[in-house]
Design a protein around this motif. Structure first.
Motif, mmCIF file in Angstrom:
data_model
loop_
_atom_site.group_PDB
_atom_site.id
_atom_site.type_symbol
_atom_site.label_atom_id
_atom_site.label_comp_id
_atom_site.label_asym_id
_atom_site.label_seq_id
_atom_site.Cartn_x
_atom_site.Cartn_y
_atom_site.Cartn_z
ATOM 1 N N PHE A 1 0.040 5.326 0.583
ATOM 2 C CA PHE A 1 -0.820 6.322 1.015
ATOM 3 C C PHE A 1 -0.630 7.881 0.786
ATOM 4 O O PHE A 1 0.413 8.122 0.515
ATOM 5 C CB PHE A 1 -1.361 6.293 2.451
ATOM 6 C CG PHE A 1 -1.293 4.974 2.910
ATOM 7 C CD1 PHE A 1 -2.665 4.066 2.853
ATOM 8 C CD2 PHE A 1 -0.578 4.285 3.697
ATOM 9 C CE1 PHE A 1 -2.996 2.772 3.245
ATOM 10 C CE2 PHE A 1 -0.761 3.017 4.223
ATOM 11 C CZ PHE A 1 -1.827 2.332 3.915
ATOM 12 N N GLN A 2 -1.501 8.485 0.471
ATOM 13 C CA GLN A 2 -1.499 9.914 0.194
ATOM 14 C C GLN A 2 -0.452 10.546 1.300
ATOM 15 O O GLN A 2 0.288 11.438 0.904
ATOM 16 C CB GLN A 2 -2.833 10.761 0.251
ATOM 17 C CG GLN A 2 -2.650 12.374 -0.332
ATOM 18 C CD GLN A 2 -4.092 12.773 -0.418
ATOM 19 O OE1 GLN A 2 -5.192 12.211 -0.339
ATOM 20 N NE2 GLN A 2 -4.297 14.037 -0.571
ATOM 21 N N SER A 3 -0.724 10.199 2.547
ATOM 22 C CA SER A 3 -0.053 11.064 3.547
ATOM 23 C C SER A 3 0.987 10.346 4.042
ATOM 24 O O SER A 3 1.622 10.490 5.244
ATOM 25 C CB SER A 3 -1.235 11.242 4.811
ATOM 26 O OG SER A 3 -2.062 12.191 4.327
ATOM 27 N N ILE B 1 5.616 6.049 10.206
ATOM 28 C CA ILE B 1 5.554 6.150 11.879
ATOM 29 C C ILE B 1 6.658 7.346 12.262
ATOM 30 O O ILE B 1 7.827 6.939 11.741
ATOM 31 C CB ILE B 1 5.854 4.787 12.316
ATOM 32 C CG1 ILE B 1 4.532 3.865 12.304
ATOM 33 C CG2 ILE B 1 5.971 5.006 13.808
ATOM 34 C CD1 ILE B 1 4.759 2.430 12.464
ATOM 35 N N PRO B 2 6.201 8.267 12.738
ATOM 36 C CA PRO B 2 7.313 9.463 13.050
ATOM 37 C C PRO B 2 8.370 9.116 13.835
ATOM 38 O O PRO B 2 9.614 9.933 13.796
ATOM 39 C CB PRO B 2 6.370 10.489 13.651
ATOM 40 C CG PRO B 2 5.208 9.811 14.212
ATOM 41 C CD PRO B 2 4.974 8.683 13.249
ATOM 42 N N ARG C 1 8.721 0.890 1.567
ATOM 43 C CA ARG C 1 8.005 -0.144 2.685
ATOM 44 C C ARG C 1 6.886 -0.857 1.612
ATOM 45 O O ARG C 1 6.887 -2.224 2.123
ATOM 46 C CB ARG C 1 7.223 0.755 3.241
ATOM 47 C CG ARG C 1 6.630 -0.039 4.407
ATOM 48 C CD ARG C 1 5.947 1.303 5.622
ATOM 49 N NE ARG C 1 4.794 1.809 4.811
ATOM 50 C CZ ARG C 1 4.188 2.979 5.426
ATOM 51 N NH1 ARG C 1 4.526 2.982 6.822
ATOM 52 N NH2 ARG C 1 3.117 3.541 4.884
ATOM 53 N N PHE D 1 0.975 -1.385 -0.010
ATOM 54 C CA PHE D 1 -0.474 -0.121 -0.056
ATOM 55 C C PHE D 1 0.864 1.332 -0.050
ATOM 56 O O PHE D 1 1.632 1.249 0.771
ATOM 57 C CB PHE D 1 -0.929 0.155 1.412
ATOM 58 C CG PHE D 1 -1.829 -1.073 1.132
ATOM 59 C CD1 PHE D 1 -3.026 -0.787 0.521
ATOM 60 C CD2 PHE D 1 -1.881 -2.423 1.983
ATOM 61 C CE1 PHE D 1 -4.271 -1.635 0.698
ATOM 62 C CE2 PHE D 1 -2.702 -3.230 2.015
ATOM 63 C CZ PHE D 1 -3.999 -2.884 1.426
ATOM 64 N N ASN E 1 1.797 8.028 5.789
ATOM 65 C CA ASN E 1 1.603 7.052 6.776
ATOM 66 C C ASN E 1 2.833 6.580 7.468
ATOM 67 O O ASN E 1 2.796 5.417 7.818
ATOM 68 C CB ASN E 1 0.447 6.026 6.662
ATOM 69 C CG ASN E 1 -0.965 6.663 6.372
ATOM 70 O OD1 ASN E 1 -0.969 7.868 6.297
ATOM 71 N ND2 ASN E 1 -1.831 5.914 6.582
#
Lengths: 238, 406
Positions: free
Chosen positions: A89-91, A95-96, A154, A87, A93
């Protein structure tokens, strides 16, 4: 690869019933590259979730290599996601609190890959998206384009058969958008992936060999023989 | 005369000082100066005529009229006794250790206290109540057993009850009473307030013939409003602790839950990547547990600092005492060890204080049990919070991760 038969998804929004998908029939062949377009609320992301086994249809079937995802247990769906589907994603995603390399490694954790092997493969994946020098950087230390490259690494580090991208260039400027689009197209071609991307961007849509337009829960598929890449097998309208 | 039932050899002080957990020990000698003035008068016999009639004399103070005479016809008139009793209590204190002993529970309100070199000086410090009663001031002379002492200071008892009315150097007290090398009380200070019970046990075991009275024992003897105040404070403290603990666990749970809400996309993404719910749950619980441990360590550090600060500042609680037998309290440690007389053998024990206020210095003892309990609670709190967060995380649908970007 994929065959959707009469896929319907209904939501309740207060008292109102929303038909996100209204009986979709769609075939996506192995190695196909399909772009899904449509207005906001048209059901694009819902369709992507059905393909990714993240959601179940209210009615109908979603076959992946002959297995109906709609009838699988949560555990089986999780296993399929972990092994076969990537996957983006637009943002992003990411993990900060994890570095770029650690973020990529998270995709290998459910596969039971040992730590040393995870690190090696994550480094390799980041290298392949041009971030070999940024392994130890946190997401906050990377630009938007670089973060999306980490997210792509990823998605691909587990060598999936399917890559699903939900507005992968939605948060990027025009130059970076083109870089990411080129990267995704290159990887699709190179790895023989089945690639389904949701986008609002018409310029990206024009580059796809097949375009699925979703309106009010119904899909129309059009072929684009002029697009670069592998010719797509025939789809049908839903 | 020595007050109390028995004396101890002053070598006992050294024996007590050697006991484990004892920081310092000093001896004290409790005395009472008793003067009786009066006279006996003989009755006069009058040979009578078969009448019997008696008339007692009248005395002062403890005076008592004599009985009437008897006889067949004789009459006894007059006779009897008249007494005046004047007594006051004295305390021989070890002036070389000014921070331990009976005077530590009094505050000097006039003059000065003993110098450490005045081990055999003819000087006294007088309790303010006695000084007022006898109109004594700094510089005055006080005669004890025909020896003149100079009043060098006036002391006021902190805790409602003075240990004695007159304090003098221990050696001088021993000489005056003919009790050389004897003490009635050993004052003991423990190295740590948590070791008081152990010190008490060690002294009782290793020093025979002693009665050990700790500050805790002393507090139990205080009745009336002090008990009520202590009970109230204890009860309020206990329920406050429960409330704070409950609030802390709830807040930790809510914060973990809020963190899960804030990280919904993160957990959704992990699920989308193929992480099983159980693995995500373990991740949340693990993080909460780590937070609990970190919180516990920080809490212990802050708690130790707070306990140190409370003990250093020693804030006081004041309670009004009704009429009660007196005594004295220790300073964060063992108050006194009575030489067989119990209750520290303090000469003030017979005094009654009416309407006096007692100040109790607050301390915050820390023990390994307390620290262990704190760590356990932190872990339990972390687990409860983690379980709450994990419950929320396990209910998350991976589709949420994608919906967030729609």
């Amino acid at each position: 690869m994929y065959e959707l038969i009469g896929v319907t998804k209904q939501y309740r929004r207060g008292q109102e019933r929303v038909d996100a998908l209204a009986g979709i029939d769609l075939k996506i062949a192995q190695g196909d590259r399909l772009v899904i377009q449509g207005p906001t609320g048209g059901g694009k992301s819902t369709l992507l979730q059905m393909l990714g086994g993240l959601d179940r249809p209210t009615a109908g079937s979603v076959f992946l290599d002959g297995t109906d995802l709609a009838g699988l247990s949560e555990g089986r769906l999780t296993a399929i996601r972990s092994r076969y589907i990537g996957f983006v994603f637009q943002s992003f995603n990411l993990i900060p609190t994890l570095t770029a390399q650690e973020n990529v490694e998270t995709a290998l954790v459910p596969l039971g890959v040992k730590a040393a092997e995870r690190r090696r493969r994550a480094a390799e994946a980041l290298e392949s998206v041009g971030l070999g020098e940024r392994l130890g950087h946190l997401p906050s230390e990377l630009s938007g384009g670089q973060q999306q490259r980490v997210a792509i690494a990823r998605a691909l580090v587990k060598r999936p058969q399917v890559l699903l991208a939900d507005e992968p260039t939605g948060n990027l400027d025009e130059t970076t958008r083109d870089e990411i689009a080129d990267l995704l197209e290159g990887l699709w071609r190179e790895r023989g992936l089945t690639f389904v991307m949701v986008t609002h961007d018409s310029s990206l849509a024009r580059r796809a060999p097949r375009l699925a337009t979703l309106r009010k829960g119904r899909v129309t598929v059009t072929e684009n023989p002029k697009a670069a890449g592998t010719p797509a097998p025939a789809g049908k309208e839903g | 005369m020595v007050q109390g039932f028995q004396t101890l050899a002053d070598s006992t002080v050294a024996t007590v000082a050697k006991q484990s957990g004892v920081d310092r020990a000093v001896g004290g000698l409790s005395l009472v100066d008793l003067k009786i003035d009066g006279e006996f008068r003989r009755g006069e016999i009058q040979r009578g005529e078969g009448r019997t009639q008696g008339q007692g004399g009248q005395g002062q103070g403890f005076g008592q009229g004599g009985p009437g005479g008897g006889g067949s016809g004789d009459t006894v008139t007059g006779g009897g006794a008249s007494f005046g009793v004047d007594s006051f209590t004295l305390y021989g204190t070890d002036v070389t250790v000014p921070d331990l002993g009976p005077l530590t529970t009094s505050t000097l309100t006039g003059g000065r206290t003993f110098r450490t070199t005045e081990t055999d000086a003819a000087v006294v410090v007088v309790d303010s109540a006695y000084a007022q009663q006898k109109d004594l001031a700094v510089g005055d002379e006080l005669t004890v057993k025909d020896v003149k002492f100079e009043v060098i200071g006036i002391a006021t008892a902190d805790s409602g009850q003075a240990a004695a009315q007159v304090y003098l150097p221990l050696k001088r007290a021993q000489t005056l009473s003919g009790s050389a090398g004897k003490v009635t009380t050993v004052y003991v200070r423990a190295t740590d307030s948590t070791k008081i019970d152990a010190v008490k046990t060690a002294i009782q075991k290793n020093v025979s013939g002693t009665t050990v009275t700790t500050s805790a024992d002393l507090s139990q003897t205080v009745s009336g409003s002090l008990d009520t105040a202590a009970g109230l404070a204890s009860s309020v403290g206990r329920w406050l602790s429960y409330a704070v603990l409950l609030a802390a666990v709830l807040v930790a749970g809510l914060l973990t839950s809020a963190a899960v809400s804030r990280r919904v996309r993160e957990f959704g993404t992990l699920k989308a990547l193929g992480w099983k719910s159980g693995r995500v749950t373990r991740q949340v619980v693990g993080e909460a547990l780590v937070n609990g441990v970190i919180g516990g360590v920080l809490g212990i550090a802050v708690g130790l600092a707070g306990a140190y600060a409370v003990t250093a500042v020693s804030p006081t609680l004041t309670a009004e005492l009704g009429a009660s037998t007196g005594g004295f309290t220790g300073r964060g440690g063992m108050g006194g060890m009575g030489g067989g007389a119990g209750f520290g053998g303090g000469p003030g024990a017979a005094r009654t204080a009416a309407g006096r206020s007692v100040d109790i210095a607050l301390t915050a003892p820390v023990s390994l049990t307390t620290v262990g309990l704190a760590v356990l609670l932190a872990l339990v709190g972390g687990l409860v919070a983690g379980a709450f967060g994990a419950w929320r995380a396990s209910r998350l649908r991976p589709a949420d991760a994608l919906r967030r970007v729609e």
